[in-house]
Design a protein around this motif. Structure first.
Motif, mmCIF file in Angstrom:
data_model
loop_
_atom_site.group_PDB
_atom_site.id
_atom_site.type_symbol
_atom_site.label_atom_id
_atom_site.label_comp_id
_atom_site.label_asym_id
_atom_site.label_seq_id
_atom_site.Cartn_x
_atom_site.Cartn_y
_atom_site.Cartn_z
ATOM 1 N N LYS A 54 0.828 -1.202 0.000
ATOM 2 C CA LYS A 54 0.000 0.000 0.000
ATOM 3 C C LYS A 54 0.866 1.257 0.000
ATOM 4 C CE LYS A 54 -3.782 -2.249 2.552
ATOM 5 N NZ LYS A 54 -4.840 -2.107 1.540
ATOM 6 N N ALA A 55 2.077 1.121 0.521
ATOM 7 C CA ALA A 55 3.041 2.228 0.548
ATOM 8 C C ALA A 55 4.413 1.626 0.812
ATOM 9 C CB ALA A 55 2.678 3.242 1.628
ATOM 10 N N GLY A 56 5.445 2.427 0.551
ATOM 11 C CA GLY A 56 6.805 1.992 0.828
ATOM 12 C C GLY A 56 7.537 1.504 -0.402
ATOM 13 N N ARG A 57 8.724 0.952 -0.170
ATOM 14 C CA ARG A 57 9.623 0.562 -1.261
ATOM 15 C C ARG A 57 10.330 -0.735 -0.908
ATOM 16 N NH1 ARG A 57 15.107 1.837 -2.336
ATOM 17 N NH2 ARG A 57 15.618 1.883 -4.571
ATOM 18 N N ILE A 58 10.497 -1.598 -1.920
ATOM 19 C CA ILE A 58 11.220 -2.858 -1.758
ATOM 20 C C ILE A 58 12.267 -2.931 -2.859
ATOM 21 C CG2 ILE A 58 11.061 -5.380 -1.799
ATOM 22 C CD1 ILE A 58 8.074 -5.003 -0.982
ATOM 23 N N SER A 59 13.528 -3.145 -2.488
ATOM 24 C CA SER A 59 14.582 -3.254 -3.501
ATOM 25 C C SER A 59 15.480 -4.445 -3.183
ATOM 26 C CB SER A 59 15.408 -1.966 -3.585
ATOM 27 O OG SER A 59 16.078 -1.707 -2.374
ATOM 28 N N VAL A 60 15.974 -5.067 -4.238
ATOM 29 C CA VAL A 60 16.879 -6.212 -4.136
ATOM 30 C C VAL A 60 18.123 -5.899 -4.942
ATOM 31 C CG1 VAL A 60 17.211 -8.670 -4.592
ATOM 32 C CG2 VAL A 60 14.958 -7.830 -3.880
ATOM 33 N N GLY A 77 16.494 -12.749 -7.608
ATOM 34 C CA GLY A 77 17.412 -13.447 -6.729
ATOM 35 C C GLY A 77 16.912 -13.766 -5.344
ATOM 36 N N ILE A 78 15.592 -13.868 -5.155
ATOM 37 C CA ILE A 78 15.070 -14.277 -3.851
ATOM 38 C C ILE A 78 14.486 -15.678 -3.974
ATOM 39 C CG2 ILE A 78 13.451 -13.815 -1.984
ATOM 40 C CD1 ILE A 78 13.682 -10.915 -2.479
ATOM 41 N N GLY A 79 14.998 -16.599 -3.158
ATOM 42 C CA GLY A 79 14.479 -17.956 -3.095
ATOM 43 C C GLY A 79 13.661 -18.135 -1.840
ATOM 44 N N ALA A 102 18.062 -22.861 -11.826
ATOM 45 C CA ALA A 102 18.352 -21.643 -12.583
ATOM 46 C C ALA A 102 19.743 -21.164 -12.234
ATOM 47 C CB ALA A 102 17.323 -20.551 -12.283
ATOM 48 N N SER A 103 20.353 -20.479 -13.172
ATOM 49 C CA SER A 103 21.647 -19.843 -12.941
ATOM 50 C C SER A 103 21.632 -18.497 -13.633
ATOM 51 C CB SER A 103 22.789 -20.706 -13.481
ATOM 52 O OG SER A 103 24.026 -20.046 -13.306
ATOM 53 N N ARG A 104 21.356 -17.442 -12.857
ATOM 54 C CA ARG A 104 21.164 -16.119 -13.448
ATOM 55 C C ARG A 104 22.308 -15.151 -13.152
ATOM 56 N NH1 ARG A 104 16.212 -17.109 -10.647
ATOM 57 N NH2 ARG A 104 14.630 -17.934 -12.046
ATOM 58 N N LEU A 147 17.473 -23.322 -3.062
ATOM 59 C CA LEU A 147 18.883 -23.150 -3.392
ATOM 60 C C LEU A 147 19.156 -23.400 -4.868
ATOM 61 C CD1 LEU A 147 20.551 -24.835 -0.293
ATOM 62 C CD2 LEU A 147 20.550 -22.394 -0.844
ATOM 63 N N MET A 148 18.367 -24.280 -5.498
ATOM 64 C CA MET A 148 18.562 -24.576 -6.908
ATOM 65 C C MET A 148 18.267 -23.375 -7.809
ATOM 66 S SD MET A 148 19.742 -27.629 -7.737
ATOM 67 C CE MET A 148 19.073 -28.093 -9.340
ATOM 68 N N THR A 149 17.605 -22.357 -7.268
ATOM 69 C CA THR A 149 17.425 -21.113 -8.031
ATOM 70 C C THR A 149 18.682 -20.247 -7.976
ATOM 71 O OG1 THR A 149 16.536 -19.765 -6.197
ATOM 72 C CG2 THR A 149 14.972 -21.149 -7.415
ATOM 73 N N ASN A 150 19.686 -20.693 -7.199
ATOM 74 C CA ASN A 150 20.917 -19.928 -6.984
ATOM 75 C C ASN A 150 20.603 -18.478 -6.595
ATOM 76 O OD1 ASN A 150 23.588 -21.486 -7.638
ATOM 77 N ND2 ASN A 150 22.033 -22.259 -9.068
ATOM 78 N N PRO A 151 19.909 -18.330 -5.446
ATOM 79 C CA PRO A 151 19.439 -17.010 -5.046
ATOM 80 C C PRO A 151 20.528 -16.141 -4.428
ATOM 81 C CG PRO A 151 18.905 -18.585 -3.348
ATOM 82 C CD PRO A 151 19.545 -19.370 -4.468
ATOM 83 N N LYS A 152 20.261 -14.840 -4.417
ATOM 84 C CA LYS A 152 21.087 -13.907 -3.666
ATOM 85 C C LYS A 152 20.650 -13.886 -2.199
ATOM 86 C CE LYS A 152 21.848 -10.837 -7.619
ATOM 87 N NZ LYS A 152 21.578 -9.486 -8.194
ATOM 88 N N LEU A 153 19.383 -14.209 -1.957
ATOM 89 C CA LEU A 153 18.813 -14.215 -0.615
ATOM 90 C C LEU A 153 17.829 -15.368 -0.535
ATOM 91 C CD1 LEU A 153 18.021 -12.876 2.182
ATOM 92 C CD2 LEU A 153 16.326 -11.573 0.893
ATOM 93 N N ILE A 154 17.869 -16.120 0.556
ATOM 94 C CA ILE A 154 16.904 -17.188 0.785
ATOM 95 C C ILE A 154 16.051 -16.825 1.997
ATOM 96 C CG2 ILE A 154 18.542 -18.567 2.128
ATOM 97 C CD1 ILE A 154 17.147 -21.066 0.970
#
Length: 232
Positions: A54-60, A77-79, A102-104, A147-154
């Protein structure tokens, strides 16, 4: 890595989150704590794009993803290891893992061989369907799938909910090992003492607002916080 700023979110006309500020740095483990119904899962759903802010900001990783579709957030990059695990029940262990591969971001750190090294029990049961696994094995599979998505953050929502104590310990050992690997982790769970042993920072929610934040040492020493906000 992840920056959440002044986030408001909810369902329909009902606002659940009020001004949530949350950051997770590279290689950092942060917990989101609070009693049931205080907004923890809603925070995760908002981060993952499953409900619109509804408001605010989300960044990765410096990329503004406010209001982005869930697949865009996953691609950034979020798993997610969701509450209730939600593995594919009629697919085999191996098919569950391959489904999200995935490998991005350059060379893949996690592939199926490495997952099997990390979770030998999954290798033993690789031909079994998801609905033939125990709760602990399903949670290992859910973590392996993320983990198989090779995330930056889990992100793990209720990491050990419904698991026997000995299996919980296996999951804590797994998360400690992932931290040693340099993984960035956001985890929700009710086992505060276990979390305090390996997490870097803790954030406590009460009625959709952050009411406390601090280190593991500060959490251990502040009995008032545990008694007031974390008594289940």
């Amino acid at each position: 890595m992840l920056i959440v700023e002044n986030l408001d979110a909810g369902y329909g006309e009902a606002q659940i989150l009020f001004g949530i500020d949350l950051t997770i740095g590279e290689g950092e483990v942060v917990t989101l704590l609070g009693r049931n119904g205080m907004g923890k899962t809603t925070t995760i759903r908002a981060i993952m794009g499953l409900i619109p802010p509804k408001a605010g900001r989300i960044s990765v990783a410096g990329r503004d993803l406010t209001g982005a579709a869930p697949f865009k957030i996953a691609q950034a990059g979020i798993g997610l290891v969701p509450e209730g695990r939600q593995i594919f029940p009629t697919l085999s262990v191996e098919e569950n893992l391959i489904a999200t591969a995935a490998s991005r971001f350059g060379k893949a750190r996690w592939d199926i061989g490495r997952i099997y090294d990390f979770f030998p029990r999954l290798k033993e049961r690789r031909a079994n369907r998801g609905n033939q696994l125990s709760g602990g094995e399903q949670q290992m599979l859910a973590i392996g799938r993320a983990l198989m998505t090779n995330p930056k953050l889990i992100i793990l929502d209720e990491a050990t909910e419904g698991l026997a104590p000995i299996i919980r310990q296996e999951i804590w050992s797994c998360l400690t090992a992932l931290k040693a690997e340099g993984e960035s982790i956001l985890v929700i769970d009710k086992n505060v003492d276990a979390l305090a042993k390996f997490a870097d920072r803790h954030v406590v929610l009460e009625k959709g607002r952050i009411v406390w934040r601090g280190s593991s040492d500060e959490l251990r020493s502040d009995s008032a916080v545990k008694d007031r906000f974390l008594h289940f």
